[in-house]
Scaffold this motif. Structure first.
Motif, PDB file in Angstrom:
ATOM      1  N   UNK A   8      13.353   4.480 -15.390  1.00  0.00           N
ATOM      2  CA  UNK A   8      13.029   3.166 -15.936  1.00  0.00           C
ATOM      3  C   UNK A   8      12.653   2.191 -14.828  1.00  0.00           C
ATOM      4  N   UNK A   9      13.365   2.204 -13.727  1.00  0.00           N
ATOM      5  CA  UNK A   9      13.064   1.333 -12.595  1.00  0.00           C
ATOM      6  C   UNK A   9      11.693   1.658 -12.011  1.00  0.00           C
ATOM      7  N   UNK A  10      11.366   2.928 -11.899  1.00  0.00           N
ATOM      8  CA  UNK A  10      10.049   3.329 -11.378  1.00  0.00           C
ATOM      9  C   UNK A  10       8.939   2.866 -12.311  1.00  0.00           C
ATOM     10  N   UNK A  11       9.141   2.985 -13.609  1.00  0.00           N
ATOM     11  CA  UNK A  11       8.138   2.542 -14.578  1.00  0.00           C
ATOM     12  C   UNK A  11       7.932   1.039 -14.483  1.00  0.00           C
ATOM     13  N   UNK A  12       8.992   0.275 -14.413  1.00  0.00           N
ATOM     14  CA  UNK A  12       8.894  -1.185 -14.344  1.00  0.00           C
ATOM     15  C   UNK A  12       8.184  -1.612 -13.062  1.00  0.00           C
ATOM     16  N   UNK A  13       8.550  -1.029 -11.937  1.00  0.00           N
ATOM     17  CA  UNK A  13       7.902  -1.374 -10.671  1.00  0.00           C
ATOM     18  C   UNK A  13       6.429  -0.976 -10.709  1.00  0.00           C
ATOM     19  N   UNK A  14       6.144   0.188 -11.246  1.00  0.00           N
ATOM     20  CA  UNK A  14       4.752   0.645 -11.348  1.00  0.00           C
ATOM     21  C   UNK A  14       3.912  -0.290 -12.193  1.00  0.00           C
ATOM     22  N   UNK A  15       4.441  -0.697 -13.331  1.00  0.00           N
ATOM     23  CA  UNK A  15       3.698  -1.622 -14.192  1.00  0.00           C
ATOM     24  C   UNK A  15       3.522  -2.990 -13.548  1.00  0.00           C
ATOM     25  N   UNK A  16       4.521  -3.439 -12.808  1.00  0.00           N
ATOM     26  CA  UNK A  16       4.402  -4.745 -12.164  1.00  0.00           C
ATOM     27  C   UNK A  16       3.359  -4.727 -11.051  1.00  0.00           C
ATOM     28  N   UNK A  17       3.033  -3.553 -10.551  1.00  0.00           N
ATOM     29  CA  UNK A  17       1.975  -3.437  -9.544  1.00  0.00           C
ATOM     30  C   UNK A  17       0.617  -3.226 -10.206  1.00  0.00           C
ATOM     31  N   UNK A  18       0.566  -2.391 -11.232  1.00  0.00           N
ATOM     32  CA  UNK A  18      -0.712  -2.017 -11.851  1.00  0.00           C
ATOM     33  C   UNK A  18      -1.285  -3.123 -12.741  1.00  0.00           C
ATOM     34  N   UNK A  19      -0.461  -3.803 -13.509  1.00  0.00           N
ATOM     35  CA  UNK A  19      -0.971  -4.788 -14.468  1.00  0.00           C
ATOM     36  C   UNK A  19      -1.733  -5.941 -13.809  1.00  0.00           C
ATOM     37  N   UNK A  20      -1.238  -6.567 -12.743  1.00  0.00           N
ATOM     38  CA  UNK A  20      -2.035  -7.637 -12.119  1.00  0.00           C
ATOM     39  C   UNK A  20      -3.370  -7.143 -11.570  1.00  0.00           C
ATOM     40  N   UNK A  21      -3.379  -5.930 -11.043  1.00  0.00           N
ATOM     41  CA  UNK A  21      -4.636  -5.371 -10.541  1.00  0.00           C
ATOM     42  C   UNK A  21      -5.615  -5.171 -11.689  1.00  0.00           C
ATOM     43  N   UNK A  22      -5.136  -4.658 -12.798  1.00  0.00           N
ATOM     44  CA  UNK A  22      -5.986  -4.436 -13.966  1.00  0.00           C
ATOM     45  C   UNK A  22      -6.568  -5.741 -14.496  1.00  0.00           C
ATOM     46  N   UNK A  23      -5.739  -6.766 -14.633  1.00  0.00           N
ATOM     47  CA  UNK A  23      -6.218  -8.022 -15.180  1.00  0.00           C
ATOM     48  C   UNK A  23      -7.152  -8.755 -14.226  1.00  0.00           C
ATOM     49  N   UNK A  24      -6.920  -8.650 -12.920  1.00  0.00           N
ATOM     50  CA  UNK A  24      -7.835  -9.290 -11.981  1.00  0.00           C
ATOM     51  C   UNK A  24      -9.187  -8.579 -11.994  1.00  0.00           C
ATOM     52  N   UNK A  25      -9.186  -7.258 -12.133  1.00  0.00           N
ATOM     53  CA  UNK A  25     -10.438  -6.511 -12.239  1.00  0.00           C
ATOM     54  C   UNK A  25     -11.185  -6.920 -13.507  1.00  0.00           C
ATOM     55  N   UNK A  26     -10.464  -7.046 -14.605  1.00  0.00           N
ATOM     56  CA  UNK A  26     -11.073  -7.429 -15.878  1.00  0.00           C
ATOM     57  C   UNK A  26     -11.678  -8.835 -15.792  1.00  0.00           C
ATOM     58  N   UNK A  27     -10.971  -9.737 -15.119  1.00  0.00           N
ATOM     59  CA  UNK A  27     -11.437 -11.112 -14.976  1.00  0.00           C
ATOM     60  C   UNK A  27     -12.707 -11.161 -14.116  1.00  0.00           C
ATOM     61  N   UNK A  28     -12.732 -10.407 -13.019  1.00  0.00           N
ATOM     62  CA  UNK A  28     -13.920 -10.366 -12.167  1.00  0.00           C
ATOM     63  C   UNK A  28     -15.110  -9.797 -12.919  1.00  0.00           C
ATOM     64  N   UNK A  29     -14.871  -8.762 -13.687  1.00  0.00           N
ATOM     65  CA  UNK A  29     -15.933  -8.130 -14.467  1.00  0.00           C
ATOM     66  C   UNK A  29     -16.525  -9.124 -15.463  1.00  0.00           C
ATOM     67  N   UNK A  30     -15.693  -9.920 -16.097  1.00  0.00           N
ATOM     68  CA  UNK A  30     -16.152 -10.905 -17.068  1.00  0.00           C
ATOM     69  C   UNK A  30     -16.951 -12.008 -16.388  1.00  0.00           C
ATOM     70  N   UNK A  31     -16.494 -12.465 -15.212  1.00  0.00           N
ATOM     71  CA  UNK A  31     -17.234 -13.505 -14.492  1.00  0.00           C
ATOM     72  C   UNK A  31     -18.616 -13.013 -14.096  1.00  0.00           C
TER      73      UNK A  31
END
Length: 62
Positions: A8-31
């Protein structure tokens, strides 16, 4: 620690790293899409507008 807690700790840490990267990529793509003048949905335009407002607000309060 038990095994499920470690997993559970590995999943939470992994998501906290991956989600901001995903959303910043999505935002750049939209711009980029907006700059190119391609057709974007109304929902995407609203999201960009709200993001711009949030950035201005954060800049004021730093």
């Amino acid at each position: 620690m038990e095994t499920w807690q470690i997993i559970l700790a590995i999943i939470i840490v992994g998501l906290s790293i991956i989600m901001p990267i995903y959303y910043s990529y999505k935002k750049k793509k939209l711009k980029i899409a907006l700059k190119e003048g391609r057709e974007v949905t109304e929902r995407e335009k609203i999201r960009v507008y709200i993001d711009n407002i949030n950035e201005k607000f954060r800049a004021k309060h730093k």
